[in-house]
Design a protein around this motif. Sequence first.
Motif, mmCIF file in Angstrom:
data_model
loop_
_atom_site.group_PDB
_atom_site.id
_atom_site.type_symbol
_atom_site.label_atom_id
_atom_site.label_comp_id
_atom_site.label_asym_id
_atom_site.label_seq_id
_atom_site.Cartn_x
_atom_site.Cartn_y
_atom_site.Cartn_z
ATOM 1 N N SER A 6 0.870 -0.990 -0.013
ATOM 2 C CA SER A 6 -0.096 0.065 -0.243
ATOM 3 C C SER A 6 0.770 1.224 -0.016
ATOM 4 O O SER A 6 0.349 2.370 -0.446
ATOM 5 C CB SER A 6 -0.804 -0.610 0.857
ATOM 6 O OG SER A 6 -1.735 -1.442 1.081
ATOM 7 N N SER A 9 2.499 1.589 -3.204
ATOM 8 C CA SER A 9 1.977 1.467 -4.258
ATOM 9 C C SER A 9 1.252 3.297 -4.211
ATOM 10 O O SER A 9 1.634 4.534 -5.167
ATOM 11 C CB SER A 9 0.472 1.373 -4.486
ATOM 12 O OG SER A 9 0.209 0.189 -4.219
ATOM 13 N N GLY A 10 1.298 4.377 -2.808
ATOM 14 C CA GLY A 10 0.920 5.168 -2.908
ATOM 15 C C GLY A 10 2.424 6.380 -3.654
ATOM 16 O O GLY A 10 1.967 7.256 -3.121
ATOM 17 N N LEU A 13 1.956 6.528 -6.817
ATOM 18 C CA LEU A 13 0.521 7.118 -7.596
ATOM 19 C C LEU A 13 0.609 8.681 -7.187
ATOM 20 O O LEU A 13 0.787 10.410 -8.043
ATOM 21 C CB LEU A 13 -0.568 7.060 -7.067
ATOM 22 C CG LEU A 13 -1.442 5.821 -7.508
ATOM 23 C CD1 LEU A 13 -2.466 5.353 -6.344
ATOM 24 C CD2 LEU A 13 -1.122 5.720 -8.566
ATOM 25 N N ALA A 30 1.079 -2.716 -7.814
ATOM 26 C CA ALA A 30 0.315 -1.934 -9.222
ATOM 27 C C ALA A 30 0.328 -1.749 -10.868
ATOM 28 O O ALA A 30 -0.605 -1.304 -11.636
ATOM 29 C CB ALA A 30 0.890 -0.638 -8.833
ATOM 30 N N GLY A 79 -6.696 -0.812 -10.020
ATOM 31 C CA GLY A 79 -7.052 1.041 -9.666
ATOM 32 C C GLY A 79 -7.247 1.275 -8.249
ATOM 33 O O GLY A 79 -6.163 0.763 -7.968
ATOM 34 N N THR A 80 -8.006 2.224 -8.164
ATOM 35 C CA THR A 80 -8.273 2.422 -6.628
ATOM 36 C C THR A 80 -8.107 0.815 -5.794
ATOM 37 O O THR A 80 -8.963 -0.324 -5.794
ATOM 38 C CB THR A 80 -9.471 2.979 -6.133
ATOM 39 O OG1 THR A 80 -9.235 4.029 -7.162
ATOM 40 C CG2 THR A 80 -9.918 3.518 -4.626
ATOM 41 N N ALA A 81 -7.925 0.620 -4.855
ATOM 42 C CA ALA A 81 -7.479 0.016 -3.429
ATOM 43 C C ALA A 81 -9.316 -1.191 -3.365
ATOM 44 O O ALA A 81 -9.993 0.468 -3.386
ATOM 45 C CB ALA A 81 -7.044 -0.390 -2.592
ATOM 46 N N VAL A 82 -9.168 -1.961 -3.650
ATOM 47 C CA VAL A 82 -10.734 -2.459 -3.036
ATOM 48 C C VAL A 82 -10.303 -3.817 -2.452
ATOM 49 O O VAL A 82 -9.670 -4.243 -2.624
ATOM 50 C CB VAL A 82 -11.914 -3.718 -4.210
ATOM 51 C CG1 VAL A 82 -12.040 -1.739 -5.233
ATOM 52 C CG2 VAL A 82 -10.860 -3.710 -5.390
ATOM 53 N N THR A 104 -4.749 -3.072 -4.958
ATOM 54 C CA THR A 104 -5.139 -2.504 -6.265
ATOM 55 C C THR A 104 -5.115 -3.355 -7.464
ATOM 56 O O THR A 104 -5.647 -2.579 -8.581
ATOM 57 C CB THR A 104 -3.572 -0.997 -6.612
ATOM 58 O OG1 THR A 104 -2.844 -1.634 -6.304
ATOM 59 C CG2 THR A 104 -4.219 -0.012 -4.958
ATOM 60 N N SER A 105 -4.732 -5.105 -7.414
ATOM 61 C CA SER A 105 -4.400 -5.312 -8.691
ATOM 62 C C SER A 105 -4.046 -6.707 -8.481
ATOM 63 O O SER A 105 -4.840 -7.336 -9.307
ATOM 64 C CB SER A 105 -2.936 -4.730 -9.247
ATOM 65 O OG SER A 105 -2.592 -5.679 -9.718
ATOM 66 N N SER A 126 -13.917 -7.537 -4.395
ATOM 67 C CA SER A 126 -15.664 -5.816 -4.473
ATOM 68 C C SER A 126 -16.157 -6.827 -3.585
ATOM 69 O O SER A 126 -16.209 -7.901 -2.603
ATOM 70 C CB SER A 126 -15.658 -4.574 -5.211
ATOM 71 O OG SER A 126 -14.594 -4.894 -5.645
#
Length: 149
Positions: A6, A9-10, A13, A30, A79-82, A104-105, A126
Amino acid sequence: MRYSRSVLSGAALVALAVGTTTALAAPASAAPNTTPQKVCGSGYKTVNSAPIGSLGTVYLTYNSSNGENCVATIRKNPGTAVEMSTWIYVPDTDEGAEDYGLYTSYAGPAYVHGKAHCVDWGGHISNVYVQVTGSNCAALKEHRATFTK
């Protein structure tokens, strides 16, 4: 490992958002073109897979040199973390492994020794879940289920 993924990845970005040209190696989580072999390792070959709706795929891989199975759940569009998960279970030996979190991936890898055993495995992205039971059992027929929560 989840925390490191995390944070990295942040950082990647942020670097992209401010137009930084610094060479920054993005972590595998990512990477939009992640493969089961990148997640599990080069010695693992894909032996089965199951779509998770239109969101991605959960892959079952096997390494014949060490008798281990590995599972990885990979998003189609990172994309956005789920919330994501991947899991594997060997009923004969009562051994299992899982990985669950906000990603994210991909989720995984999760490893278990499965040589000469049937395996149950699956994952989610999700609110869409998939599970495969009785898999890779030679003549036995596996069972697949996909559901939404």
